[in-house]
Design a protein around this motif. Structure first.
Motif, PDB file in Angstrom:
ATOM      1  N   ASP A 184       2.359   6.846   0.772  1.00 22.18           N
ATOM      2  CA  ASP A 184       1.153   6.010   0.732  1.00 22.18           C
ATOM      3  C   ASP A 184       1.317   5.868  -0.871  1.00 22.18           C
ATOM      4  OD1 ASP A 184       0.124   5.121   3.188  1.00 22.18           O
ATOM      5  OD2 ASP A 184      -1.417   7.014   3.176  1.00 22.18           O
ATOM      6  N   LYS A 185       0.536   4.896  -1.796  1.00 16.74           N
ATOM      7  CA  LYS A 185       0.429   4.959  -3.062  1.00 16.74           C
ATOM      8  C   LYS A 185      -0.116   6.070  -3.621  1.00 16.74           C
ATOM      9  CE  LYS A 185       1.282   0.250  -4.478  1.00 16.74           C
ATOM     10  NZ  LYS A 185       0.305  -1.306  -4.975  1.00 16.74           N
ATOM     11  N   ASP A 204       0.635  -1.178   0.527  1.00 15.10           N
ATOM     12  CA  ASP A 204      -0.153   0.164   0.081  1.00 15.10           C
ATOM     13  C   ASP A 204       0.642   1.108   0.238  1.00 15.10           C
ATOM     14  OD1 ASP A 204       1.050  -0.463   2.237  1.00 15.10           O
ATOM     15  OD2 ASP A 204      -0.254   0.172   3.044  1.00 15.10           O
ATOM     16  N   GLY A 205       1.847   1.241  -0.387  1.00 10.95           N
ATOM     17  CA  GLY A 205       3.103   2.148   0.185  1.00 10.95           C
ATOM     18  C   GLY A 205       4.811   1.757  -0.237  1.00 10.95           C
TER      19      GLY A 205
END
Length: 172
Positions: A171-172, A148-149
């Motif tokens: 974060d993505k 997720d990142g």
């Protein structure tokens, strides 16, 4: 060149001396002829490389350019298996800080104190830090991809000579 890289080069030479068939140490392709001495002798190191790489080195020499050994296939890091990319960054961060900070600090000190060999130390980091996806030596930053990142770890030395660390999640 670091001791580890010198050792890897010596191992490569020894394997070639005994006639072991191997991929070209420069490009990594399985195109080396047998016997090994019928291939091109590298201008950058005392080892044999494929004829195509020999031609490339000759052209680079003519143009007064070079290609560093750290970019050769034989020196690419052997990455350790890791599942960090499949886990959330919030789980990966404490594991990275807890298990890899000593190694990241060691690599940071080597890069800081011996900047001429920073590229070689950077390659070593990929072999000793599971999950490491990117590393810069100036400024020192290690990135680990998570599902997720990205976990980012930065190191620097303050005016008093103490090493400071900052880690965060992007974060993505």
């Amino acid at each position: 060149m670091t001791e580890r890289a010198i050792q890897r080069l010596e191992d490569l030479k020894a394997r070639q001396r005994v006639g072991e068939h191997m991929a070209c140490p420069r490009c990594g392709m399985d195109v080396m002829k047998t016997p090994v001495h019928t291939n091109a002798l590298s201008r950058a190191a005392d080892v044999y490389i494929c004829d195509a790489c020999g031609s490339t080195e000759a052209i680079l020499a003519y143009m007064h350019q070079s290609s560093p050994l750290s970019g050769w296939a034989a020196f690419r890091p052997k990455r350790l298996p890791c599942d960090l990319h499949a886990r959330p960054a919030s789980e990966a961060l404490p594991e990275i800080v807890g298990r890899q900070m000593a190694e990241l600090t060691r690599i940071y000190k080597l890069c800081r104190d011996d900047p001429d060999n920073a590229e070689w130390y950077r390659l070593e980091a990929f072999e000793s830090c599971p999950g490491l996806t990117e590393l810069w030596s100036q400024p020192f930053q290690a990135n680990y991809r998570a599902c997720d990142g990205t976990v980012v770890v930065r190191l620097k030395t303050d005016e008093a000579g103490n090493i400071q660390m900052a880690a965060n999640i992007i974060d993505k």
